[in-house]
Design an enzyme around this catalytic site. Structure first.
Site, PDB file in Angstrom:
ATOM      1  N   ARG A 291       0.856  -1.188   0.000  1.00  0.00           N
ATOM      2  CA  ARG A 291       0.000   0.000   0.000  1.00  0.00           C
ATOM      3  C   ARG A 291       0.893   1.238   0.000  1.00  0.00           C
ATOM      4  NH1 ARG A 291      -1.485  -3.171   4.331  1.00  0.00           N
ATOM      5  NH2 ARG A 291      -3.578  -4.089   4.357  1.00  0.00           N
ATOM      6  N   HIS A 315      -2.455   6.596  -1.919  1.00  0.00           N
ATOM      7  CA  HIS A 315      -3.848   6.279  -1.569  1.00  0.00           C
ATOM      8  C   HIS A 315      -3.961   5.241  -0.450  1.00  0.00           C
ATOM      9  CE1 HIS A 315      -4.306   8.339  -5.403  1.00  0.00           C
ATOM     10  NE2 HIS A 315      -5.577   8.491  -5.130  1.00  0.00           N
ATOM     11  N   ARG A 317      -4.753   2.657   1.997  1.00  0.00           N
ATOM     12  CA  ARG A 317      -5.690   1.527   2.039  1.00  0.00           C
ATOM     13  C   ARG A 317      -6.888   1.731   1.117  1.00  0.00           C
ATOM     14  NH1 ARG A 317      -5.433  -1.695   6.631  1.00  0.00           N
ATOM     15  NH2 ARG A 317      -7.642  -2.149   6.382  1.00  0.00           N
ATOM     16  N   LYS A 477      -1.459  12.045  21.336  1.00  0.00           N
ATOM     17  CA  LYS A 477      -0.566  11.379  22.289  1.00  0.00           C
ATOM     18  C   LYS A 477      -1.399  10.263  22.903  1.00  0.00           C
ATOM     19  CE  LYS A 477       2.133  11.902  26.408  1.00  0.00           C
ATOM     20  NZ  LYS A 477       1.665  12.098  27.774  1.00  0.00           N
ATOM     21  N   GLY A 538       4.677  12.154  37.118  1.00  0.00           N
ATOM     22  CA  GLY A 538       4.562  13.078  38.252  1.00  0.00           C
ATOM     23  C   GLY A 538       5.465  12.734  39.410  1.00  0.00           C
ATOM     24  N   GLY A 565       8.316  11.691  34.531  1.00  0.00           N
ATOM     25  CA  GLY A 565       9.314  11.409  35.564  1.00  0.00           C
ATOM     26  C   GLY A 565      10.416  12.450  35.674  1.00  0.00           C
ATOM     27  N   ASN A 586       5.476  18.082  32.592  1.00  0.00           N
ATOM     28  CA  ASN A 586       4.441  19.015  33.032  1.00  0.00           C
ATOM     29  C   ASN A 586       4.597  19.312  34.519  1.00  0.00           C
ATOM     30  OD1 ASN A 586       1.810  20.409  32.677  1.00  0.00           O
ATOM     31  ND2 ASN A 586       1.174  18.872  34.156  1.00  0.00           N
TER      32      ASN A 586
HETATM   33  N1  GLY Z   1      -8.353  -1.583   1.972  1.00  0.00           N
HETATM   34  C1  GLY Z   1      -7.990  -2.541   2.897  1.00  0.00           C
HETATM   35  C2  GLY Z   1      -6.547  -2.731   3.069  1.00  0.00           C
HETATM   36  O1  GLY Z   1      -5.753  -1.974   2.555  1.00  0.00           O
HETATM   37  O2  GLY Z   1      -6.174  -3.649   3.750  1.00  0.00           O
END
Ligand code: GLY
Length: 635
Positions: A291, A315, A317, A477, A538, A565, A586
């Site tokens: 793909r 493209h 999938r 995230k 934290g 951490g 944070n």
């Molecule tokens: N369209 C499904 C796949 O790419 O597995």
């Protein structure tokens, strides 16, 4: 110039042929250069037309639905000229689930079937299945038959298909393509269209990469017990009119060739789990294809980086589904020179010209600045100058949070989607509190205990970012934390959710324990960073997992962000000196006595650590070595 040379389409799979036919029907001359049709993703696909079952959202869903609705007429036109059936079948898609949604959100396009209703639509599914979503508008086509029809139609309408001709490079002159170099010589035209799937990433500097999918087929018994597409959580079953059942597909980022025992084993196990009777059916064939994926899972459509270059690739999938709309839009672009409005979302520039969310580094010389400006943190094709990511929680007031974020110089702020939705203390007014045209939002799935919850919250996060004006923000995230005491991330849940979210086009930044194998696996499924924890969230214990984090850094080819951490700026500097790409923290800022000062200290430490890493530290030695030379001493 000969009429047949007006446009050259590189790529003879479904996308290239569909575009070529559409152009020809507009009276434009077309030559298709086809490297090897046998290897085209078209030839490997199962042929599902499944925008909603695939979980597409936003502008991608818009594009996919437009294509789905073009399908009946497109097929009618092709079959009329080609004289054969492509086996278009709007049979609907059933997506079984193991856990019922709390409150099914039905619409025109999806209907919830409980187990009893499901039994009427499709008996025999696994006992674990509690119900299913029914997508009545979706369906399938037979890609190999469609490929044949496209070849026939292309030839009948006068497309010149040159098989076995591989494009090697484009020759360019003053911003235009002059010709395409192949082993069979140079081909020239007015306009060049790159539609060669994953091979586009080899021909041009485009982030199109392979996601290998392995597939297999079985022979169904004559009673045809399956006649609708079954779209399971990781596996789909696509029954064809000739009595074969296609089972797909694995998803691995690799160019590796061949079917692996593991791939086929996985597919069969999952398929049998989903629909046990097929265990007894005859195995017919195994195959695989690549793909063409992009960092955001969306195709690249529209003008390329030369005035007469057009791109139609990536493209992933959805190549079979998106063929009619791609052909229509690209043909319109070639014929009119006007870019249809929707194409602005699919430009390659979203990867090549990212916005730099940056504040200049103060008090540095021109020379130093130039050096540092080159040093971007790049996540999913987006560039950031700061390598410090922060959050918004635990501050005494919104004002302190605003000033601290500013002092930290950070350009990515993570926001807990659930807490914002629940309007928890400190999370009201976030939309107005930060300037989201300068700060990139990183929605997080904090508070999610299972993969399913995290996937749902990630989708809400994407909507939240959109509402704040970040239309193209697909970052998440990913936190799946089932353990409330130590707040340690669940590795299996995280991997499962990551796979699903990558499939849905998210740029996934998973928060995980510092486990090198898990990090590798997450990278393989398409995560755009890995975020190992330094020590529990934290806790301020610093980086306790130094050895494992070193291995993760050594192995990773995506950015490694040390998360959680970190207690002091020296922890931050240490992480960066080790070669981490960035840090997320944070509590150490928000809960410091003076958060604004501490934020600045972390900014400086992060920058210092990064510079030190790039500068290369001296080796550690067991014995003292004098600092001044020992030669030439006065005796
Ligand atoms: N369209 C499904 C796949 O790419 O597995």
């Amino acid at each position: 110039m000969k009429a047949s040379n007006e446009v050259i389409v590189v790529g003879g799979g479904i996308i290239g042929l569909a575009i070529a036919i559409e152009l020809r029907l507009k009276g434009i001359g077309v030559t298709v250069l086809s490297r090897n049709y046998e290897e085209a993703a078209t030839n490997a696909a199962a042929g599902m037309l499944a925008p909603r079952a695939e979980g597409l959202t936003g502008v991608m869903l818009e594009l996919a639905l437009a294509s789905l609705y073009l399908y009946p007429e497109w097929i009618r036109k092709l079959e009329h000229v080609g004289g054969e059936s492509a086996e278009y079948n709007p049979c609907g898609i059933i997506a079984p689930v193991k856990k019922a949604p709390q409150k099914p959100q039905e619409g025109n396009h999806s209907i919830w079937l409980d187990r009893n209703a499901l039994e009427c639509y499709q008996p025999g599914l696994s006992k674990e299945i509690v119900g299913a979503w029914w997508y009545p508008e979706e369906g399938q086509v037979a890609p190999r038959r469609l490929g044949k029809v496209l070849h026939q139609v292309a030839q009948r309408v006068g497309v010149d298909i040159k098989s076995g001709v591989e494009a090697i490079a484009f020759s360019r002159e003053v911003g235009k393509i002059r010709g395409v170099l192949t082993k069979s010589g140079i081909f020239t035209a007015d306009t060049y269209i790159v539609a060669n799937g994953v091979w586009a990433g080899k021909l041009l500097p485009l982030p199109v990469t392979p996601v290998k999918g392995e597939m297999l087929s079985l022979k169904m018994p004559p009673s045809q017990p399956l006649n609708r597409v079954i779209f399971g959580e990781n596996t789909y079953l696509v029954p064809k009119q000739d009595g074969t059942l296609i089972i797909g597909a694995t998803s691995v980022n690799t160019w590796q060739e061949g079917n692996s025992a593991q791939g086929i084993n996985e597919l069969l196990q999952r398929a049998i789990q989903l629909y046990p009777p097929l265990a007894q059916w005859e195995l017919l064939e195994t195959w695989y294809g690549y793909r063409p994926n992009t960092p955001d899972g969306m195709p690249i459509l529209g003008y390329g980086d030369a005035a007469n270059l057009i791109l139609a690739t990536g493209h992933h999938r959805n190549g079979i589904l998106l063929a009619p709309i791609t052909a229509q839009l690209i043909a319109e672009l070639v014929a009119t020179g006007q870019q249809p409005e929707i194409l602005k979302h699919f430009s390659y520039k979203r990867f090549h010209s990212p916005i730099v969310y940056a504040t200049p580094v103060a008090n540095t010389s021109h020379c130093q600045r130039e050096e540092e400006e080159e040093d971007y943190l790049v996540i999913a094709g987006r560039k950031f100058r700061s390598r410090l990511l922060t959050g918004t929680g635990k501050y005494k007031s919104i004002e302190v949070m605003q000033k601290s974020v500013e002092a930290s110089g950070c350009e990515i702020v993570t926001v807990a989607v659930r807490r914002v939705q629940a309007r928890e203390k400190g999370h009201e007014g976030l939309a107005e509190a930060l300037d989201w045209s300068k700060i990139w939002m990183l929605p997080n799935t904090a508070g999610c205990r299972t993969a399913e919850e995290a996937v749902r919250v990630a989708r809400l996060g994407r909507e939240m970012a959109k509402l704040l004006g970040q239309e193209d923000n697909n970052f998440v995230k990913l936190e799946v934390i089932s353990d409330p005491k130590y707040l340690l991330p669940d590795p299996l849940g995280t991997l499962q959710a990551a796979e699903q979210l990558v499939k849905e086009g998210f740029a996934v930044l998973p928060y995980v324990n510092a486990d090198p194998l898990l990090c590798k696996r997450l990278e393989e499924v398409g995560c755009v960073t890995v975020m190992p924890l330094g020590s529990p969230i934290g806790s301020g214990q610093g980086i306790r997992n130094l050895d494992n984090i070193r291995i993760i850094i050594e192995q990773a080819s995506v950015p490694v962000i040390i998360d959680a951490g970190i207690g002091t700026p020296s922890d931050a500097a240490l992480g960066m000196e080790m070669g981490a790409d960035a840090l997320l923290l944070n509590t150490a800022i928000a809960c410091a006595d003076n958060p604004v000062q501490m934020a600045r200290a972390f900014r400086l430490a992060t920058e210092a650590g990064r510079l030190a890493y790039k500068a290369g530290r001296i080796p550690v030695k067991s014995y003292a070595q004098p600092s001044s030379p020992t030669t030439g001493l006065v005796k």
